[in-house]
Write a protein that holds these residues in place. Structure first.
Motif, PDB file in Angstrom:
ATOM      1  N   TYR A   1      17.131   5.224 -39.259  1.00  0.00           N
ATOM      2  CA  TYR A   1      17.711   3.896 -39.114  1.00  0.00           C
ATOM      3  C   TYR A   1      19.231   3.917 -39.008  1.00  0.00           C
ATOM      4  O   TYR A   1      19.876   2.882 -38.983  1.00  0.00           O
ATOM      5  N   ALA A   2      19.841   5.092 -39.025  1.00  0.00           N
ATOM      6  CA  ALA A   2      21.298   5.180 -38.910  1.00  0.00           C
ATOM      7  C   ALA A   2      21.655   6.399 -38.078  1.00  0.00           C
ATOM      8  O   ALA A   2      20.923   7.378 -38.047  1.00  0.00           O
TER       9      ALA A   2
ATOM     10  N   VAL B   1      28.255   4.975 -37.753  1.00  0.00           N
ATOM     11  CA  VAL B   1      29.341   5.341 -38.666  1.00  0.00           C
ATOM     12  C   VAL B   1      30.684   5.281 -37.944  1.00  0.00           C
ATOM     13  O   VAL B   1      31.684   4.800 -38.493  1.00  0.00           O
ATOM     14  N   ASP B   2      30.702   5.744 -36.707  1.00  0.00           N
ATOM     15  CA  ASP B   2      31.942   5.704 -35.928  1.00  0.00           C
ATOM     16  C   ASP B   2      32.411   4.268 -35.699  1.00  0.00           C
ATOM     17  O   ASP B   2      33.616   3.976 -35.762  1.00  0.00           O
ATOM     18  N   VAL B   3      31.472   3.381 -35.417  1.00  0.00           N
ATOM     19  CA  VAL B   3      31.821   1.974 -35.216  1.00  0.00           C
ATOM     20  C   VAL B   3      32.417   1.387 -36.499  1.00  0.00           C
ATOM     21  O   VAL B   3      33.431   0.671 -36.461  1.00  0.00           O
ATOM     22  N   TYR B   4      31.806   1.703 -37.630  1.00  0.00           N
ATOM     23  CA  TYR B   4      32.317   1.183 -38.907  1.00  0.00           C
ATOM     24  C   TYR B   4      33.701   1.752 -39.201  1.00  0.00           C
ATOM     25  O   TYR B   4      34.580   1.042 -39.709  1.00  0.00           O
ATOM     26  N   ALA B   5      33.895   3.031 -38.878  1.00  0.00           N
ATOM     27  CA  ALA B   5      35.205   3.645 -39.081  1.00  0.00           C
ATOM     28  C   ALA B   5      36.267   2.908 -38.259  1.00  0.00           C
ATOM     29  O   ALA B   5      37.393   2.680 -38.730  1.00  0.00           O
TER      30      ALA B   5
ATOM     31  N   PHE C   1      30.914  -0.075 -49.346  1.00  0.00           N
ATOM     32  CA  PHE C   1      31.682   1.051 -49.862  1.00  0.00           C
ATOM     33  C   PHE C   1      30.999   2.399 -49.679  1.00  0.00           C
ATOM     34  O   PHE C   1      31.667   3.424 -49.630  1.00  0.00           O
ATOM     35  N   SER C   2      29.675   2.419 -49.621  1.00  0.00           N
ATOM     36  CA  SER C   2      28.978   3.704 -49.631  1.00  0.00           C
ATOM     37  C   SER C   2      27.902   3.866 -48.572  1.00  0.00           C
ATOM     38  O   SER C   2      27.433   4.972 -48.332  1.00  0.00           O
ATOM     39  N   GLY C   3      27.465   2.772 -47.955  1.00  0.00           N
ATOM     40  CA  GLY C   3      26.363   2.861 -47.002  1.00  0.00           C
ATOM     41  C   GLY C   3      24.998   2.737 -47.637  1.00  0.00           C
ATOM     42  O   GLY C   3      23.983   2.764 -46.941  1.00  0.00           O
ATOM     43  N   ARG C   4      24.959   2.574 -48.955  1.00  0.00           N
ATOM     44  CA  ARG C   4      23.706   2.347 -49.684  1.00  0.00           C
ATOM     45  C   ARG C   4      23.863   1.075 -50.507  1.00  0.00           C
ATOM     46  O   ARG C   4      24.962   0.778 -50.979  1.00  0.00           O
ATOM     47  N   PRO C   5      22.773   0.318 -50.724  1.00  0.00           N
ATOM     48  CA  PRO C   5      22.904  -0.906 -51.518  1.00  0.00           C
ATOM     49  C   PRO C   5      23.382  -0.606 -52.936  1.00  0.00           C
ATOM     50  O   PRO C   5      22.794   0.225 -53.639  1.00  0.00           O
TER      51      PRO C   5
ATOM     52  N   PRO D   1      26.851   0.014 -42.064  1.00  0.00           N
ATOM     53  CA  PRO D   1      25.543   0.576 -41.709  1.00  0.00           C
ATOM     54  C   PRO D   1      24.870   1.246 -42.900  1.00  0.00           C
ATOM     55  O   PRO D   1      25.517   1.538 -43.913  1.00  0.00           O
ATOM     56  N   ALA D   2      23.581   1.472 -42.778  1.00  0.00           N
ATOM     57  CA  ALA D   2      22.833   2.230 -43.782  1.00  0.00           C
ATOM     58  C   ALA D   2      23.080   3.703 -43.509  1.00  0.00           C
ATOM     59  O   ALA D   2      22.383   4.335 -42.715  1.00  0.00           O
ATOM     60  N   ALA D   3      24.104   4.253 -44.135  1.00  0.00           N
ATOM     61  CA  ALA D   3      24.467   5.654 -43.899  1.00  0.00           C
ATOM     62  C   ALA D   3      25.160   6.204 -45.131  1.00  0.00           C
ATOM     63  O   ALA D   3      26.388   6.175 -45.248  1.00  0.00           O
ATOM     64  N   TYR D   4      24.355   6.669 -46.067  1.00  0.00           N
ATOM     65  CA  TYR D   4      24.883   7.260 -47.304  1.00  0.00           C
ATOM     66  C   TYR D   4      24.593   8.760 -47.277  1.00  0.00           C
ATOM     67  O   TYR D   4      23.486   9.158 -46.912  1.00  0.00           O
TER      68      TYR D   4
END
Length: 361
Positions: free
Chosen positions: A79-80, A85-89, A273-277, A294-297
């Motif tokens: 799902y990630a 991650v690049d977009v969020y960065a 802050f972390s990509g996880r809830p 995004p969901a990316a921890y």
């Protein structure tokens, strides 16, 4: 088995392992010395860093204590992906400019030194070991049991509790949606966002499904709440936010102050802050970036790490991850040992009231 869980500490009160420098040896020692169960948080530390804290804690108390480990995370799950991650960065570029720092490297590692930490715990056994973000293999759990360590695994659903029982752990930590910090879900599926279960409902459901002892966690701040969790089927209660404001806690002063600051009115689960809830006090960073994270921890955790550190260094709580449970406004600025004693006294009063058919207060 439930008695085996609490035989080593007089009060059914566990200090939650809070990563990021909060659950330091002096806090765990104070809790254990007062008759609770103190915990170190090995998350985000090296194996040697964990070992040094264990040695320091052993110099402060001869009482039992525990160590918490994060489970390794899968490579960019279905799902990630790296593009998200690049977009969020790119979205965080303005934050980096504002705090005059660089964004972190999202590919700084997913294992958190798991195997090395397990080796340390096998060679230097502790009384308790708990796990977050998944279930260790039966082989890992068995190796720790042979070393004399009691194992616990965080769960957020009945299905996860069943998986823990099948793997052979000694107990589950039932984490309700009220809990501060990261939800210990075994698979972080975005479609499940907002589907968390309240603590008392979760404890009761698990109690009817698995035979393992249960440690209840999530929003507990008073002895009467602990009594309610025990009445629902738990053997002990784990508290994090309640201990965050103690002088022994390693939390940043701004974090401690924010828990009871009227400026911070509520908590939310966020991936910002972390990509996880994870549940924290709603601040500017969470409001502006939470909807797009995004969901990316742990990629997002690594990405935002310099921002969070710079915000703390500059005295700006609006850019910090202010983890907190739903009961944060009930925090008390007491020494950790005294807090254990107060909670135990409140628990005794509540249990007496329950046995007499009265009300919990």
């Amino acid at each position: 088995m439930s008695s085996a869980l609490t035989d080593l500490f007089p009060h059914p009160i566990v200090q939650a392992p809070m990563a990021g420098g909060v659950s330091v040896p002096r806090l765990a020692a104070a809790v254990s010395e007062a008759g609770g169960l103190g915990f170190l948080a090995a998350g985000y530390k090296t194996a040697d860093g964990m070992y040094q804290e264990i040695k320091q804690l052993r110099s402060l108390t001869s009482r039992p204590f525990g160590v918490n480990l994060f489970m390794p995370q899968p490579e960019y799950p279905e799902y990630a992906d790296k593009a998200a991650v690049d977009v969020y960065a790119h979205q965080l570029a303005g934050e980096a400019t504002w705090y005059d720092t660089e964004l972190g490297d999202p590919d700084s590692g997913r294992e958190d030194g798991y195997d090395a930490k397990l080796s340390v715990l096998r060679d230097n056994p502790v009384s308790f070991a708990s796990f977050h973000f998944g279930v260790p293999t039966p082989e890992v759990l068995d190796s720790l049991r042979r070393a004399g360590t009691f194992t616990l695994v965080t769960v957020t659903t009945v299905e996860e509790a069943l998986a823990v029982e099948r793997a052979g752990a000694d107990a589950v930590i039932a984490q309700g949606v009220e809990a501060g910090g990261h939800q210990g879900t075994h698979r972080d599926l975005p479609e499940n966002d907002g589907a968390g279960i309240g603590l008392l409902s979760l404890v009761a459901q698990i109690r009817e499904t698995v035979s393992l002892p249960i440690v209840a966690a999530g929003g507990l701040m008073r002895g009467s709440q602990i009594a309610a969790a025990l009445a629902a089927g738990a053997s002990a209660a784990q508290l994090g936010t309640a201990f965050l404001t103690t002088p022994e806690s390693g939390a940043h002063a701004l974090h401690k102050q924010a828990l009871t600051n009227p400026l911070f009115t509520r908590t939310e689960l966020t991936r910002a802050f972390s990509g996880r809830p994870a549940r924290g006090l709603v601040n500017r960073f969470m409001r502006e970036h939470g909807p797009y994270a995004p969901a990316a921890y742990p990629e997002i955790h690594h990405l935002t790490s310099p921002l969070r550190k710079k915000a703390a260094a500059s005295g700006d709580p609006q850019g910090m991850a202010l983890w907190a449970g739903q009961g944060h406004r009930m925090a008390r600025e007491l020494p950790a040992g005294q807090l254990v004693e107060v909670l135990a006294a409140e628990l005794a009063v509540a249990r007496t009231a329950l046995s007499a058919g009265g009300e919990l207060r």
